[in-house]
Design an enzyme around this catalytic site. Structure first.
Site, PDB file in Angstrom:
ATOM      1  N   THR A  23       0.830  -1.205   0.000  1.00 19.93           N
ATOM      2  CA  THR A  23       0.000   0.000   0.000  1.00 19.93           C
ATOM      3  C   THR A  23       0.866   1.258   0.000  1.00 19.93           C
ATOM      4  OG1 THR A  23      -1.805  -1.163   1.132  1.00 19.93           O
ATOM      5  CG2 THR A  23      -1.803   1.254   1.231  1.00 19.93           C
ATOM      6  N   LYS A  44      -7.405  -0.939  -6.546  1.00 22.94           N
ATOM      7  CA  LYS A  44      -7.193  -2.155  -5.766  1.00 22.94           C
ATOM      8  C   LYS A  44      -7.702  -3.348  -6.556  1.00 22.94           C
ATOM      9  CE  LYS A  44      -6.070  -4.524  -2.090  1.00 22.94           C
ATOM     10  NZ  LYS A  44      -4.672  -4.647  -1.605  1.00 22.94           N
ATOM     11  N   ALA A 123      -3.411  -8.110  -4.000  1.00 24.09           N
ATOM     12  CA  ALA A 123      -3.849  -8.592  -2.687  1.00 24.09           C
ATOM     13  C   ALA A 123      -2.939  -9.750  -2.303  1.00 24.09           C
ATOM     14  CB  ALA A 123      -5.305  -9.051  -2.756  1.00 24.09           C
TER      15      ALA A 123
END
Length: 221
Positions: A23, A44, A123
């Site tokens: 991030t 994302k 992710a």
């Protein structure tokens, strides 16, 4: 919005494991590109552990000193959100939903019409499972996305980094950069050796890729 580069590009930001600092690296890399005069937005890939909005997108906006963007409200920057903080396939199963990656692809394509660069924060690592037979790295390869890998100086990071780089090479993925995150440099000797080893490996095997050091504390705004 799009300003300087007609060849808009989506770049996938991954890490050597779940807690590598993706991030922060995404915001850091976005700022570098913005300083080159490019218009940049972050997206994302799949958000887990959230309801309604993406905490990672919110972190990007905070780190870059911006408010929520219109694309956030449109759902383009976080098209898939699951409530349980787990791998995508498990989170989807717990929520009783299927993972439709076309939602991500269509959202990315729409963003590419508005911005020079779309940075897609992954992710987990490259092999986070989407299904039993399909992983995040497969999506990167199929979409022909360039990739930035986030690493750090924790014990074991050399192994995780080289395994990731070998997988990237095996799938013919273009590696833009490796970002070394100094936040985890708790042992100066190990950290210095890790950073030096990765830099040498990158120079030997991915000479066109950048090696970028990300400071522990960065003033993004």
């Amino acid at each position: 919005m799009k300003q300087t580069d007609d060849r808009a590009e989506a770049i996938f930001i991954s890490g050597i494991d779940t807690d590598a600092g993706k991030t922060y690296a995404t915001a850091f890399y976005a700022r570098r590109l913005m300083e080159q005069g490019l218009s940049v937005i972050t997206q994302k890939f799949i958000q887990t552990g959230c309801t309604g909005s993406s905490e990672d997108i919110e972190a990007h906006r905070r780190l870059l000193g911006t408010q929520q963007l219109p694309e956030d409200a449109e759902g383009l920057t976080a098209p898939i959100i699951f409530t349980y903080p787990a791998s995508a396939q498990l989170a989807a199963r717990i929520d009783g939903k299927e993972i439709n990656l076309e939602l991500v692809s269509r959202a990315t394509d729409r963003l590419l019409k508005r911005y020079d660069r779309v940075l897609i924060e992954g992710a987990g690592g490259l092999f986070v499972p989407i299904t039993d037979t399909y992983f995040a790295i497969d999506y990167v390869a199929e979409r022909k996305l360039s990739l930035v890998l986030t690493t750090n100086g924790r014990l074991g990071s050399i192994n995780h980094t080289i395994l990731s780089l070998e997988a990237i090479k095996a799938r013919g993925i273009t590696l833009k950069a490796v970002i070394y995150n100094q936040f985890f440099d708790s042992d100066a000797t190990i950290a210095a050796d890790t950073a030096s080893f990765i830099a040498r490996y990158l120079k030997a095997h991915f000479p066109e890729a950048e090696y970028i050091t990300m400071p522990t504390i960065v003033n993004y705004v």
